[in-house]
Design an enzyme around this catalytic site. Structure first.
Site, PDB file in Angstrom:
ATOM      1  N   ASP A   1       0.739  -0.991  -0.087  1.00 43.55           N
ATOM      2  CA  ASP A   1      -0.073  -0.033   0.057  1.00 43.55           C
ATOM      3  C   ASP A   1       0.847   1.392   0.078  1.00 43.55           C
ATOM      4  O   ASP A   1       0.862   2.084  -1.079  1.00 43.55           O
ATOM      5  CB  ASP A   1      -0.981   0.107   1.287  1.00 43.55           C
ATOM      6  CG  ASP A   1      -1.951  -1.085   1.280  1.00 43.55           C
ATOM      7  OD1 ASP A   1      -1.500  -2.088   0.489  1.00 43.55           O
ATOM      8  OD2 ASP A   1      -3.062  -1.040   1.648  1.00 43.55           O
TER       9      ASP A   1
ATOM     10  N   GLU B   1      -1.673  -8.876  12.632  1.00 43.64           N
ATOM     11  CA  GLU B   1      -1.499  -8.518  11.238  1.00 43.64           C
ATOM     12  C   GLU B   1       0.036  -7.854  11.094  1.00 43.64           C
ATOM     13  O   GLU B   1       0.645  -8.506  10.032  1.00 43.64           O
ATOM     14  CB  GLU B   1      -2.515  -7.650  10.875  1.00 43.64           C
ATOM     15  CG  GLU B   1      -2.143  -7.039   9.389  1.00 43.64           C
ATOM     16  CD  GLU B   1      -3.084  -5.701   8.995  1.00 43.64           C
ATOM     17  OE1 GLU B   1      -3.782  -5.108   9.990  1.00 43.64           O
ATOM     18  OE2 GLU B   1      -3.412  -5.682   7.840  1.00 43.64           O
TER      19      GLU B   1
HETATM   20  C1  LIG Z   1      -0.771  -2.751  11.616  1.00 47.48           C
HETATM   21  O1  LIG Z   1      -1.812  -2.705  10.633  1.00 47.48           O
HETATM   22  C2  LIG Z   1      -2.839  -1.776  10.973  1.00 47.48           C
HETATM   23  C3  LIG Z   1      -3.881  -1.626  10.001  1.00 47.48           C
HETATM   24  O2  LIG Z   1      -4.658  -2.811  10.116  1.00 47.48           O
HETATM   25  C4  LIG Z   1      -2.355  -0.237  11.299  1.00 47.48           C
HETATM   26  O3  LIG Z   1      -3.507   0.571  11.871  1.00 47.48           O
HETATM   27  C5  LIG Z   1      -1.091  -0.599  12.530  1.00 47.48           C
HETATM   28  O4  LIG Z   1      -0.665   0.726  12.530  1.00 47.48           O
HETATM   29  C6  LIG Z   1      -0.095  -1.370  11.997  1.00 47.48           C
HETATM   30  N1  LIG Z   1       1.065  -1.349  12.833  1.00 47.48           N
HETATM   31  C7  LIG Z   1       1.969  -0.745  12.750  1.00 47.48           C
HETATM   32  C8  LIG Z   1       3.007  -0.974  14.031  1.00 47.48           C
HETATM   33  O5  LIG Z   1       2.313  -0.033  11.988  1.00 47.48           O
END
Ligand SMILES: *[C@@H]1O[C@H](CO)[C@@H](O)[C@H](O)[C@H]1NC(C)=O
Ligand SMILES: *[C@@H]1O[C@H](CO)[C@@H](O)[C@H](O)[C@H]1NC(C)=O
Ligand SMILES: *[C@@H]1O[C@H](CO)[C@@H](O)[C@H](O)[C@H]1NC(C)=O
Length: 811
Positions: A551, A780
């Protein structure tokens, strides 16, 4: 379908106004020749108009026309007759516990529950997996993808255990029994209602068998085309059941079952001692003169903890079952399957031999079981659009049997996730994987495109905001299905008849490859560009490249036709190689793919196109500047003050050149093993991988180096970083697979690769396991600062690859 026809009629009208305009005659003299010429002109104009109209119509149809090539799956391959073994399953991954068959109009079976001792009005009812429910943990502990499963759900002060076992017999996929146990996890007394239901999807009948003296459904007799006659029985539950109730009603759709159930709830003051309201189902709500019979029936029991109940599904075609699958008979069949599962797990993954603790092995088992237990069956049509369609049009109605990334957040099929899922599934049960990959390949349209997100059926559609539903045919997604095919092809080749399916898979793969090889081209030969980046965006710091799967990973700051992407080139190298291999394995000509593969994996050419001498790394190429910032726009003078969203401001002119970003994309030539084991570039890349300022952390490789200007930056005022630092398991799996390859292939950097491999693998496993113990979930993505699980959960799609990492299986 109707919407589509409606649209076409509108277009026909518009076309005829433009092209069917009457030609006016200029002179009053009515000479014959003029008339003939005029008539001829009219006819030619009409023909041209008609031809043009036909052509436009043809263009509009393309996006939703299936590929003219035999489908991989034979007709009715998922029916009870062709595949009784996998006809029934927990194919409703979006629910906490739900069953259906692999036929389009299957009735839906499932469960909801509510805690009677709640202060909330109306009481929260659990049905679809939802992060908002804030359950402590839930997921399959064991599931073999075919015969049985055991799941634990922790909700407040109690734990719900859902188990099921299938038993073959008859001609409609056999019987199954679900066993649901609810027990307290604290000493506090609890009172819980379980509600088990069956709902029809537009066809069939249901007939309740009611108890004489209490509001209880003892059984439901049903009929549908695919199941024939069946009976659902609710034997007496164990524990102190206080109340039985039921609901018989007409739900407006299978996506509105919870709403229909809530409508049927009434509040009863129960007994004098408790003096609290209780929530019970209100019985038969369908008036006798209703046009159609009920399509939704629910059995409710309300009991003190602990208690348990059984639900038996029996097919009427199963005429000589030896006994009913309940009580001890159920339990012994459950433990029989459970033992088989244990043995197969031990043999397949060999984790004991690798020195893992019992806790870690249970964790790996849960990861696999959730991958298998989340496989869903969907039926419906996507909404798609090409540049020729003014409005989205429906794709053809199709079935999809697929894993899902997350039961709570993404309970549907995603093209690029699915390749990763099947790396794991194919090691456990190649037949299931082959079936999944075949379903996906059969979704290819005549252009060679596969929509990347599959939102099929009412339940799936309900969970996606409207703006994300439409799939556009310019947009690609990494062709990850080629990853599991590497293992699957030898499996398919093992049997003579199966080779036939390879003959149907191959033309589809070629068409798919050709789609990328013509629509995703870069500006110079053998370069590739992800299409679909927004050139006009002002709110984004860097226009997203959703199609790449990564993304918001930073690409050229100014999207143009001049850019080309190193990750896509590597995917194409792998893809062409796989097609060449398959072609050779079934004796077909492979020269075109071999030569494309040779060119795309030529390290000299790769370096020429993508190696930045200045930065000493592989990079995307494009129009780029690092000097960008999100800022609040200044309101114009005399303008009323208002809330304006931040916009991007560019502080220096972008230049054509290599994009300054170090992270997963820069590593692709290594991740996909395109780089030769002898390449001197490996030394620098391995050194960079181990650099904590770049991608190395104690928890796995982070997605973007800390020295990259956009590291951990919001992409708009409101969009937090996604692939700008967090640790992702699919990419770490590829990294470990690559390191394993480079440590074994003869070359000067083997020992460097070996050290990285051992350390990275330990870091990943330890952190994911610790987070699982601490939070109850697999996540995730993981924070590169603290290792904490972030984002949606449970996420047992590609994060479940940890099982293969533990087992060290990378091919
Ligand atoms: C991981 O993914 C989520 C989206 O589902 C996002 O909101 C979150 O910030 C992400 N985590 C990190 C540590 O970047
Ligand atoms: C559950 O409740 C019962 C009876 O109230 C009690 O005896 C038992 O210890 C409780 N279980 C747990 C795990 O606290
Ligand atoms: C891929 O496209 C290039 C042209 O860009 C062409 O030369 C090559 O033959 C194509 N490869 C295959 C296998 O079709």
């Amino acid at each position: 379908m109707t919407k589509d026809r409606h649209l076409r009629q509108r277009q026909i009208k518009r076309e005829s106004i433009i092209h069917g305009r009457p030609v006016e005659s200029k002179t009053k003299s009515s000479q014959d020749t003029n008339k003939i010429i005029l008539a001829a002109v009219c006819m030619i104009a009409a023909l041209c108009g008609f031809g043009y109209f036909r052509y436009q119509m043809y263009l509009r149809e393309l996006v939703k026309t299936p590929l003219y090539s035999p489908t991989v799956l034979t007709k009715d391959s998922t029916s009870a007759a062709s595949d009784p073994d996998r006809f029934w399953g927990t194919y409703r991954a979006n629910t906490y516990f739900g069953l259906r068959t692999r036929s389009p109009k299957s009735p839906l079976f499932g469960m909801m529950w509510l805690n009677q001792q709640t202060q909330q009005m109306p009481p929260p009812i659990r049905h679809w997996c939802d992060q908002g429910d804030k359950l402590h943990k839930y997921g399959w502990l064991k599931h073999d993808g075919r015969h049985f499963g055991v799941q634990e759900i922790h909700d407040g002060d109690f734990k719900v255990t859902t188990s099921f076992v299938k038993r073959p017999g008859g001609s409609h996929g056999g019987d199954w029994t679900a066993y649901i146990d609810v027990s307290n996890t604290t000493t506090r007394p609890g009172l819980v209602s379980l509600m088990f239901y069956v709902a029809l999807d537009d066809q069939g009948q249901l007939q309740p068998v009611l108890a004489k003296n209490s509001p209880r459904i003892n059984a439901i007799n049903g009929y549908t085309q695919d199941l024939g006659h069946f009976k659902l029985t609710f034997p007496k539950s164990t524990g102190s059941t206080l109340r039985h109730n039921y609901l018989i009603t007409l739900a407006p759709g299978v996506n509105k079952l919870k709403e229909a159930l809530i409508k049927g709830i009434k509040v009863e003051a129960w007994d004098k001692a408790r003096k609290v309201p209780f929530f019970v189902l209100g019985g038969d709500q369908v008036s006798s003169d209703a046009e159609s019979g009920p399509n939704f029936m629910v059995h409710q029991i309300t009991a003190e903890l602990p208690f348990s109940m059984e639900v038996l599904f029996e097919s009427a075609s199963n005429v000589d079952r030896p006994n009913h699958l309940q009580g001890d008979i159920f339990q012994s069949l459950l433990s029989e399957h459970s033992q088989k599962f244990e043995n197969k797990f031990t043999n397949t993954f060999q984790l004991q031999k690798k020195g893992f603790s019992d806790g870690q092995i249970e964790f790996a088992k849960a990861a696999l079981s959730n991958m298998l237990g989340s496989i869903g069956y969907f039926y419906g049509s996507s909404l798609v659009q090409s540049v020729y369609n003014e409005e989205p049009v429906p794709y053809w109605n199709a079935a999809l049997y697929t894993g899902v990334p997350s039961r709570s957040f993404f309970p549907r099929g995603f093209l690029w996730d699915e390749g990763f899922h099947n790396l794991l599934i194919s090691k456990w049960d190649p037949e299931i994987s082959k079936d999944i990959v075949s379903h996906w390949l059969d979704l290819m349209n005549t252009e060679g495109w596969i929509p990347r997100e599959q939102i099929l059926g009412a339940e799936a559609r309900d969970r996606v905001p409207a703006e994300f539903v439409v799939q556009r045919n310019q947009n690609a997604n990494p062709p990850t299905l080629i990853l599991p095919l590497k293992t699957l092809v030898p499996y398919i080749l093992q049997s003579e008849t199966e080779e036939q399916s390879l003959k149907r898979i191959l033309p589809r793969l070629k068409t798919w490859f050709n789609w990328y090889n013509t629509t995703q081209l870069g500006p110079i030969p053998f370069t590739y560009r992800w299409k679909g980046r927004d050139r006009k965006t002002v709110r984004e710091l860097n226009a997203k490249t959703l199609t790449s799967g990564l993304d918001d990973y930073p690409r050229a700051s100014h999207p143009t036709d001049d850019e080309y992407h190193v990750d896509l080139r590597c995917w194409m190298a792998l893809f062409s190689g796989l097609i060449a291999d398959i072609s050779k394995s079934i004796g077909e000509d492979a020269t075109a793919y071999e030569s494309t593969h040779a060119l795309l994996s030529d390290n000299g050419l790769l370096d020429e196109l993508h190696w930045s001498e200045k930065k000493q790394q592989y990079s995307d190429y494009g129009l780029h500047t690092d000097k960008v910032k999100l800022e609040k726009p200044q309101p114009k003078p005399n303008q009323p003050p208002m809330h304006l969203e931040k916009e991007r401001v560019v502080y220096s002119d972008p230049q054509l050149g290599f994009v300054n970003a170090f992270g997963y994309v820069s590593l692709f030539p290594v991740l996909l093993k395109i780089l030769e084991p002898t390449s001197p570039k490996l030394f620098k890349i391995f050194t960079d991988i181990r650099n904590e300022k770049l991608v190395w952390t104690d928890f796995g490789l982070r997605s973007l180096g800390q020295t990259t200007p956009l590291y951990n930056r919001y992409n708009t005022e409101h969009d937090p970083p996604y692939w700008r630092g967090a640790i992702w398991i699919n990419m770490n799996y590829l990294a470990l697979g690559a390191l394993d390859y480079y440590r074994k292939a003869p070359g000067p950097y083997q020992s460097q690769a070996d050290r990285l491999y051992v350390e990275l693998r330990n870091n990943l496993i330890n952190n994911m396991y610790n987070q699982y113990v601490k939070t109850g979930y697999i996540w995730e993505n993981y924070s590169d600062k603290t290792g904490e699980g972030k984002g949606c959960h449970p996420f047992t799609g590609w994060s479940a690859l940890v099982t293969l990492i533990m087992s060290e299986v990378y091919e």
